[in-house]
Design a protein around this motif. Structure first.
Motif, PDB file in Angstrom:
ATOM      1  N   ARG A 180       0.561  -1.247   0.048  1.00 18.53           N
ATOM      2  CA  ARG A 180       0.245  -0.226   0.187  1.00 18.53           C
ATOM      3  C   ARG A 180       0.845   1.258   0.153  1.00 18.53           C
ATOM      4  N   ILE A 181       1.290   1.867  -0.969  1.00 21.85           N
ATOM      5  CA  ILE A 181       2.227   2.055  -1.299  1.00 21.85           C
ATOM      6  C   ILE A 181       1.583   3.875  -1.491  1.00 21.85           C
ATOM      7  N   VAL A 182       2.408   5.154  -0.266  1.00 25.83           N
ATOM      8  CA  VAL A 182       1.871   6.306  -0.467  1.00 25.83           C
ATOM      9  C   VAL A 182       2.586   7.454  -0.565  1.00 25.83           C
ATOM     10  N   ARG A 183       2.267   8.387  -1.052  1.00 25.85           N
ATOM     11  CA  ARG A 183       3.684   9.600  -0.617  1.00 25.85           C
ATOM     12  C   ARG A 183       3.044  10.265  -0.153  1.00 25.85           C
ATOM     13  N   VAL A 184       3.790  11.038   0.793  1.00 26.02           N
ATOM     14  CA  VAL A 184       3.492  12.232   1.985  1.00 26.02           C
ATOM     15  C   VAL A 184       4.159  13.517   1.914  1.00 26.02           C
ATOM     16  N   GLY A 185       3.123  14.200   1.491  1.00 30.03           N
ATOM     17  CA  GLY A 185       3.570  15.798   1.136  1.00 30.03           C
ATOM     18  C   GLY A 185       4.072  16.666   2.904  1.00 30.03           C
ATOM     19  N   LEU A 186       5.240  16.964   3.480  1.00 30.72           N
ATOM     20  CA  LEU A 186       4.928  17.854   4.371  1.00 30.72           C
ATOM     21  C   LEU A 186       5.759  19.591   3.250  1.00 30.72           C
ATOM     22  N   VAL A 187       5.109  20.794   4.014  1.00 32.58           N
ATOM     23  CA  VAL A 187       5.598  21.740   3.454  1.00 32.58           C
ATOM     24  C   VAL A 187       5.679  22.435   4.352  1.00 32.58           C
ATOM     25  N   GLN A 188       6.956  22.633   4.743  1.00 31.13           N
ATOM     26  CA  GLN A 188       7.307  23.975   5.436  1.00 31.13           C
ATOM     27  C   GLN A 188       7.789  25.760   4.940  1.00 31.13           C
ATOM     28  N   ASN A 189       7.469  26.909   5.621  1.00 34.28           N
ATOM     29  CA  ASN A 189       7.575  27.649   4.817  1.00 34.28           C
ATOM     30  C   ASN A 189       7.775  28.802   6.151  1.00 34.28           C
TER      31      ASN A 189
ATOM     32  N   MET B  92       3.826  17.472  -8.940  1.00 32.50           N
ATOM     33  CA  MET B  92       4.074  16.958 -10.190  1.00 32.50           C
ATOM     34  C   MET B  92       5.535  15.718  -9.211  1.00 32.50           C
ATOM     35  N   CYS B  93       5.961  15.017  -8.171  1.00 33.50           N
ATOM     36  CA  CYS B  93       6.590  14.462  -7.431  1.00 33.50           C
ATOM     37  C   CYS B  93       5.472  13.269  -7.061  1.00 33.50           C
ATOM     38  N   GLY B  94       4.182  13.162  -7.246  1.00 34.16           N
ATOM     39  CA  GLY B  94       3.224  11.808  -7.212  1.00 34.16           C
ATOM     40  C   GLY B  94       2.263  12.123  -5.692  1.00 34.16           C
ATOM     41  N   VAL B  95       3.053  12.966  -4.978  1.00 35.77           N
ATOM     42  CA  VAL B  95       1.953  13.216  -3.938  1.00 35.77           C
ATOM     43  C   VAL B  95       0.693  13.119  -3.746  1.00 35.77           C
ATOM     44  N   ASN B  96       0.207  11.554  -2.749  1.00 36.92           N
ATOM     45  CA  ASN B  96      -0.910  11.537  -2.221  1.00 36.92           C
ATOM     46  C   ASN B  96      -1.713  12.545  -1.047  1.00 36.92           C
TER      47      ASN B  96
ATOM     48  N   GLY C 137      10.334  24.654   1.785  1.00 37.71           N
ATOM     49  CA  GLY C 137      11.051  23.349   1.566  1.00 37.71           C
ATOM     50  C   GLY C 137       9.930  22.399   1.573  1.00 37.71           C
ATOM     51  N   LEU C 138      10.003  21.231   0.570  1.00 41.04           N
ATOM     52  CA  LEU C 138       9.267  19.958   0.401  1.00 41.04           C
ATOM     53  C   LEU C 138       9.836  19.176   1.057  1.00 41.04           C
ATOM     54  N   LEU C 139       9.400  17.932   1.798  1.00 34.86           N
ATOM     55  CA  LEU C 139      10.184  16.933   1.249  1.00 34.86           C
ATOM     56  C   LEU C 139       8.768  15.929   1.251  1.00 34.86           C
ATOM     57  N   VAL C 140       8.778  15.295   0.262  1.00 31.30           N
ATOM     58  CA  VAL C 140       8.404  13.906  -0.403  1.00 31.30           C
ATOM     59  C   VAL C 140       8.690  12.167   0.168  1.00 31.30           C
ATOM     60  N   ALA C 141       7.456  11.622   1.392  1.00 32.62           N
ATOM     61  CA  ALA C 141       8.341  10.205   1.596  1.00 32.62           C
ATOM     62  C   ALA C 141       7.196   9.588   1.196  1.00 32.62           C
ATOM     63  N   GLU C 142       7.592   8.487   0.483  1.00 30.96           N
ATOM     64  CA  GLU C 142       6.649   7.384  -0.261  1.00 30.96           C
ATOM     65  C   GLU C 142       6.738   6.367   1.577  1.00 30.96           C
ATOM     66  N   MET C 143       6.009   5.860   1.304  1.00 33.38           N
ATOM     67  CA  MET C 143       5.737   4.787   2.181  1.00 33.38           C
ATOM     68  C   MET C 143       4.647   3.461   1.744  1.00 33.38           C
ATOM     69  N   ASP C 144       5.019   2.274   2.308  1.00 31.54           N
ATOM     70  CA  ASP C 144       4.304   1.366   2.202  1.00 31.54           C
ATOM     71  C   ASP C 144       3.324   1.112   3.566  1.00 31.54           C
TER      72      ASP C 144
END
Ligand SMILES: NC(=O)NCCC(=O)O
Length: 384
Positions: free
Chosen positions: A70-79, A109-113, A336-343
């Protein structure tokens, strides 16, 4: 005005340690290494053009026979806040919307869900001032305020779940204020909201002047990309707060925050990571960056000089996994944007290994906690 002395702990260690020693120090500090995620070059150029850091990492899991990954991409935004705090309220908010819009374009563009923004992202973190106007004018309806409508458009456009922490004005209940995260489904529908359960009473974090502790318990939102929850800022110091989101089934718990160097920088890498370990889930710690200057000086009630800023917000957003591994942090100073893919299968896999839910003894704690909050409670101290 204090400023961060380090831009990245990871980069500093890497600079100063021989490679083999660095690998072992990193394993001890951060757990098994996460792999870098290949991000599309269009996203990398767009982030560079818009002047924010873009990082991507991937957490693995074992392959199972009966469940697909169950692959998910999260995006964390700091500004940072793009405009000075003296700018008109509407202009500040519009500038923040614009900044987030460009970062979310890159997340797409990075496929964040699922994307999550920082605490009270539509405003400066003005609660230090204890002034009401103009800061309370940043508050909006969680259900249909301009920011929620803006996020609904982003969610639909990018097929992305959006977690939008705002200062909420609750029009159904006497226009009261709350510190709230609105969760918007990738269909654009408002799934619901989660309110900050623990309000700080430390230093210049005078938030209790503005709103009360949340009254919504620990909701978990079933999204197309997994079960998510939002533990807002000060809640990260409270292990039971994380636990309750986890007991309601959260697989990813976001922790949108606003916290400063002198107060919490050494606690930051520990708390959300420990929560991921203790609750067999992923946690996403997000902090704003920069120093926000206010027109009127305020005091901290400690006999010190009046000052115009709260201190520097140190960013350092990161994601932690249930096996104790974690990503390096984003910059201490830059957007910044941190993209993390996790199962998400990793949650059950680690739960089956460590069994914290099974060994948790919740019944024993429930009984002892119920007794401890009674007025006639007598602490169980055994004396000679
Ligand atoms: N926003 C917030 O609750 N900050 C309090 C300080 C901290 O938790 O580090």
């Amino acid at each position: 005005m204090a400023t961060p002395r380090l831009d990245s702990l990871e980069r500093s260690l890497q600079r100063h340690l021989p490679p083999e020693e660095f690998a072992e120090v990193r394993r001890l500090l951060y757990g098994e290494a996460v792999s870098p995620l290949d991000l599309p070059s269009v996203a990398v150029s767009a982030a560079a053009k818009s002047r924010f850091e873009l990082k991507g990492y991937r957490f693995g899991a074992e392959l199972e026979q009966l469940r697909q990954p169950r692959i998910v991409r999260v995006g964390l935004v700091q500004n940072k806040i793009p405009l000075p705090t003296e700018a008109p309220v509407a202009e500040q908010k519009t500038a923040l919307h614009k900044r987030i819009e460009e970062i979310v374009e890159v997340a797409a563009m990075c496929g964040v869900n699922v994307v999550c923004f920082q605490e009270a992202w539509t405003m400066p973190f003005a609660f230090c001032t204890r002034e009401k106007l103009p800061w309370t004018e940043f508050a909006e309806s969680a259900e249909d305020g301009p920011t929620t409508r803006f996020c609904q458009e982003l969610a639909k456009k990018h097929n992305m779940v959006v977690v939008s922490p705002v200062l909420e004005r609750d029009f159904a209940h006497g226009e009261t204020l709350w510190n709230t995260a609105v969760v918007i489904s990738n269909s654009g529908v408002v799934l619901g909201k989660s309110r900050k359960n623990h309000i700080p009473r430390i230093g210049d974090f005078n938030e209790s002047t503005y709103y009360m502790e949340g009254d919504r318990g620990h909701p978990v939102f079933q999204t197309q990309f997994g079960k998510i929850a939002v533990n807002i800022c000060f809640g990260r110091h409270h292990p039971l707060n994380w636990l309750l989101y986890s007991l309601n089934g959260a697989e990813i718990i976001f922790n949108p925050s606003a916290t400063i160097g002198k107060l919490s920088e050494s606690m930051w890498p520990i708390e959300a990571r420990n929560a991921a370990i203790a609750n067999h889930c992923f946690t996403c710690a997000i902090n704003r960056v920069g120093t926000e200057i206010y027109p009127n000086a305020f005091t901290s009630g400690d006999g010190g000089e009046a000052h115009h800023d709260l201190g520097y917000f140190y960013g350092s957003s990161y994601v932690a996994a249930p096996d104790g591994s974690r990503t390096p942090e984003l910059s201490h100073t830059q957007d910044g944007l941190l993209v993390a893919e996790m199962d998400l299968n990793l949650c059950r896999q680690i739960g089956d290994q460590w069994n914290f839910k099974m060994t948790g003894r919740y019944e024993m704690y429930a009984k002892e906690l119920a007794a401890a909050v009674q007025p006639n409670f007598v602490p169980n101290i055994i004396k000679e």
